[in-house]
Design a protein around this motif. Structure first.
Motif, mmCIF file in Angstrom:
data_model
loop_
_atom_site.group_PDB
_atom_site.id
_atom_site.type_symbol
_atom_site.label_atom_id
_atom_site.label_comp_id
_atom_site.label_asym_id
_atom_site.label_seq_id
_atom_site.Cartn_x
_atom_site.Cartn_y
_atom_site.Cartn_z
ATOM 1 N N GLY A 1 0.807 -1.217 -0.188
ATOM 2 C CA GLY A 1 0.034 -0.104 -0.152
ATOM 3 C C GLY A 1 0.823 1.173 -0.046
ATOM 4 O O GLY A 1 0.236 2.420 -0.453
ATOM 5 N N PHE A 2 2.258 1.073 0.420
ATOM 6 C CA PHE A 2 3.092 2.422 0.393
ATOM 7 C C PHE A 2 3.434 2.607 -0.820
ATOM 8 O O PHE A 2 3.996 3.760 -1.248
ATOM 9 C CB PHE A 2 3.989 2.024 1.219
ATOM 10 C CG PHE A 2 3.861 2.251 2.820
ATOM 11 C CD1 PHE A 2 4.045 3.456 3.434
ATOM 12 C CD2 PHE A 2 3.445 1.090 3.576
ATOM 13 C CE1 PHE A 2 3.677 3.431 4.790
ATOM 14 C CE2 PHE A 2 3.068 1.207 4.740
ATOM 15 C CZ PHE A 2 3.043 2.120 5.525
ATOM 16 N N LEU B 1 5.666 15.270 1.731
ATOM 17 C CA LEU B 1 6.765 15.632 1.892
ATOM 18 C C LEU B 1 6.784 17.201 1.203
ATOM 19 O O LEU B 1 7.555 17.923 1.909
ATOM 20 C CB LEU B 1 7.699 14.847 1.028
ATOM 21 C CG LEU B 1 8.220 13.653 1.555
ATOM 22 C CD1 LEU B 1 8.797 12.732 0.700
ATOM 23 C CD2 LEU B 1 9.141 13.972 2.581
ATOM 24 N N SER B 2 6.126 17.478 0.089
ATOM 25 C CA SER B 2 6.335 18.663 -0.702
ATOM 26 C C SER B 2 5.606 19.773 0.355
ATOM 27 O O SER B 2 5.889 20.880 0.404
ATOM 28 C CB SER B 2 5.320 18.699 -1.937
ATOM 29 O OG SER B 2 5.129 19.635 -2.535
ATOM 30 N N LYS C 1 -4.944 11.464 -3.308
ATOM 31 C CA LYS C 1 -4.265 11.616 -2.400
ATOM 32 C C LYS C 1 -3.125 12.936 -2.475
ATOM 33 O O LYS C 1 -2.759 13.712 -1.703
ATOM 34 C CB LYS C 1 -3.336 10.282 -1.967
ATOM 35 C CG LYS C 1 -4.195 9.539 -1.174
ATOM 36 C CD LYS C 1 -5.159 10.203 0.022
ATOM 37 C CE LYS C 1 -6.055 9.038 0.815
ATOM 38 N NZ LYS C 1 -6.821 9.543 1.884
ATOM 39 N N ASP C 2 -2.724 12.898 -4.000
ATOM 40 C CA ASP C 2 -1.953 14.299 -4.078
ATOM 41 C C ASP C 2 -2.478 15.538 -4.478
ATOM 42 O O ASP C 2 -2.052 16.345 -4.730
ATOM 43 C CB ASP C 2 -1.108 13.724 -5.173
ATOM 44 C CG ASP C 2 -1.538 13.531 -6.504
ATOM 45 O OD1 ASP C 2 -2.812 13.372 -6.231
ATOM 46 O OD2 ASP C 2 -0.985 13.429 -7.399
ATOM 47 N N GLY C 3 -3.824 15.521 -4.231
ATOM 48 C CA GLY C 3 -4.684 16.608 -4.553
ATOM 49 C C GLY C 3 -4.139 17.742 -3.409
ATOM 50 O O GLY C 3 -4.624 18.957 -3.581
ATOM 51 N N LEU C 4 -3.631 17.251 -2.231
ATOM 52 C CA LEU C 4 -3.147 18.256 -1.186
ATOM 53 C C LEU C 4 -2.276 19.302 -1.978
ATOM 54 O O LEU C 4 -2.021 20.532 -1.409
ATOM 55 C CB LEU C 4 -2.472 17.642 -0.149
ATOM 56 C CG LEU C 4 -2.189 18.373 1.184
ATOM 57 C CD1 LEU C 4 -3.456 18.850 1.772
ATOM 58 C CD2 LEU C 4 -1.295 17.407 2.227
ATOM 59 N N CYS D 1 0.280 5.998 0.148
ATOM 60 C CA CYS D 1 0.878 5.644 -0.829
ATOM 61 C C CYS D 1 1.650 6.621 -1.549
ATOM 62 O O CYS D 1 1.890 7.586 -0.887
ATOM 63 C CB CYS D 1 -0.625 5.684 -1.937
ATOM 64 S SG CYS D 1 -1.224 7.220 -2.339
ATOM 65 N N SER D 2 2.375 6.232 -2.548
ATOM 66 C CA SER D 2 3.293 7.119 -3.230
ATOM 67 C C SER D 2 2.869 8.730 -3.593
ATOM 68 O O SER D 2 3.634 9.397 -3.200
ATOM 69 C CB SER D 2 3.977 6.555 -4.541
ATOM 70 O OG SER D 2 2.823 6.177 -5.397
ATOM 71 N N TYR D 3 1.681 8.726 -3.748
ATOM 72 C CA TYR D 3 1.130 10.061 -4.101
ATOM 73 C C TYR D 3 1.085 10.905 -2.712
ATOM 74 O O TYR D 3 1.305 11.893 -2.707
ATOM 75 C CB TYR D 3 -0.403 9.862 -4.631
ATOM 76 C CG TYR D 3 -0.533 9.407 -6.048
ATOM 77 C CD1 TYR D 3 0.354 9.892 -7.028
ATOM 78 C CD2 TYR D 3 -1.300 8.252 -6.372
ATOM 79 C CE1 TYR D 3 0.175 9.561 -8.199
ATOM 80 C CE2 TYR D 3 -1.567 7.627 -7.523
ATOM 81 C CZ TYR D 3 -0.614 8.360 -8.680
ATOM 82 O OH TYR D 3 -0.638 7.919 -10.045
ATOM 83 N N GLN D 4 0.542 10.070 -1.813
ATOM 84 C CA GLN D 4 0.580 10.762 -0.416
ATOM 85 C C GLN D 4 1.733 10.916 0.232
ATOM 86 O O GLN D 4 1.941 12.210 0.959
ATOM 87 C CB GLN D 4 -0.590 9.622 0.461
ATOM 88 C CG GLN D 4 -0.527 10.381 1.857
ATOM 89 C CD GLN D 4 -1.486 9.331 2.798
ATOM 90 O OE1 GLN D 4 -2.250 8.328 2.135
ATOM 91 N NE2 GLN D 4 -1.387 9.396 3.907
#
Length: 295
Positions: free
Chosen positions: A56-57, A96-97, A218-221, A88-91
């Protein structure tokens, strides 16, 4: 967000796929399954569930499909842990960003620790009776052997095919839908409606956009990084931590929920969503209160 799907996520999914394939083909997976079965049972899982959780990561969608290897008694608990605690990778990339743009990249490490710990508590809380019907997964120890390149490459190709054929088209579609919602003003209306609620967590109303897009993907942040991250740079460390935690745990992304619906049905997908929402909101409130208390 479309380019990010390939630039960041694809290599991470590939590397996770290689790691899992090597452990399976070498026999390490079965050794790990036996050794950690007792520990995993403390959170409502068993040793066999560890590999999907780790997968899942890379990608939660792929991990949900890999949960087919879990026992029938613990599969739903495993999917719950994946949805909440497996970043996940997106999260990972998005958090981090955001922490970096806010000038506090070190917050990523306590964030990951809290994510896994609360995920374990969440899994145990909502699935505490599932293991009563299952038997321990202690089997004869397998021999560790040198993995076959042909077998490893076959497994990796299978993982990459799942990601590219099943997950990627939906990710791109969500980008298009998110753009349309932004253009017609729906995001602005929802942001205004959520502003009073966010005050409970000591967050400004402008944070709502990042939370909404995180539900889609998840990368919508990353939308909070607009204007060179001027918004997140004005937040305190505590606000930044609570914002990233709440946005990433409020619910599984739409692609993951679609996979859960396909694999385990509409009823469980709805239960998963409501339970994760309750745990996320409750734990985020406690974290916010704790941060205000120590500061």
């Amino acid at each position: 967000m479309g380019l990010y799907s390939l630039i960041w996520a694809l290599p991470v999914v590939f590397l996770i796929g290689v790691s899992v394939a090597v452990t399976e083909e070498s026999g390490l997976k079965d050794r790990i399954t036996d050794s950690l079965d007792g520990w995993m049972r403390n959170i409502g899982l068993n040793g066999r569930d560890l590999i999907p959780v780790l997968s899942g990561f890379g990608c939660n969608v792929v991990a949900v499909f890999q949960s087919r290897t879990c026992s029938s008694c613990t599969r739903k608990a495993c999917v719950s842990m994946i949805s909440f605690g497996s970043a996940c990778s997106y999260q990972i990339g998005a958090s981090l960003s955001i922490f970096g743009s806010g000038g506090r990249p070190w917050l990523f490490f306590p964030y990951m620790i809290v994510l896994v710990l609360v995920g374990a508590i969440h899994t145990r809380l909502w699935n505490k009776n599932h293991l009563e019907k299952s038997s321990p997964v202690y089997i004869n120890r397998t021999y560790v052997q040198k993995p076959s390149w042909h077998s490893v490459s076959w497994r990796v190709r299978s993982v990459m095919k799942q990601f590219l054929v099943q997950a990627m088209p939906i990710f791109i579609s969500i980008c298009v839908v998110a753009t349309l919602l932004e253009q017609i003003g729906v995001i602005a209306v929802v942001t205004h409606a959520l502003t009073p609620i966010l005050k409970i967590f000591n967050l400004p109303g402008d944070a709502a956009g990042g939370i909404i897009f995180s539900i889609l993907r998840k990368d919508g942040l990353l939308v909070l990084n607009q204007n060179h991250g001027s918004f997140v740079s004005e937040l305190s460390g505590g606000q930044l931590f609570v914002l990233v935690y709440l946005a990433s745990t409020l619910t599984a992304c739409l692609v993951t929920l679609r996979a859960v619906h396909k694999e385990l049905g509409t009823t469980f997908a709805a239960q998963l969503t409501s339970r994760q929402l309750l745990t996320s909101v409750g734990s985020a409130f406690l974290i916010a209160c704790f941060i205000r208390w120590i500061l």
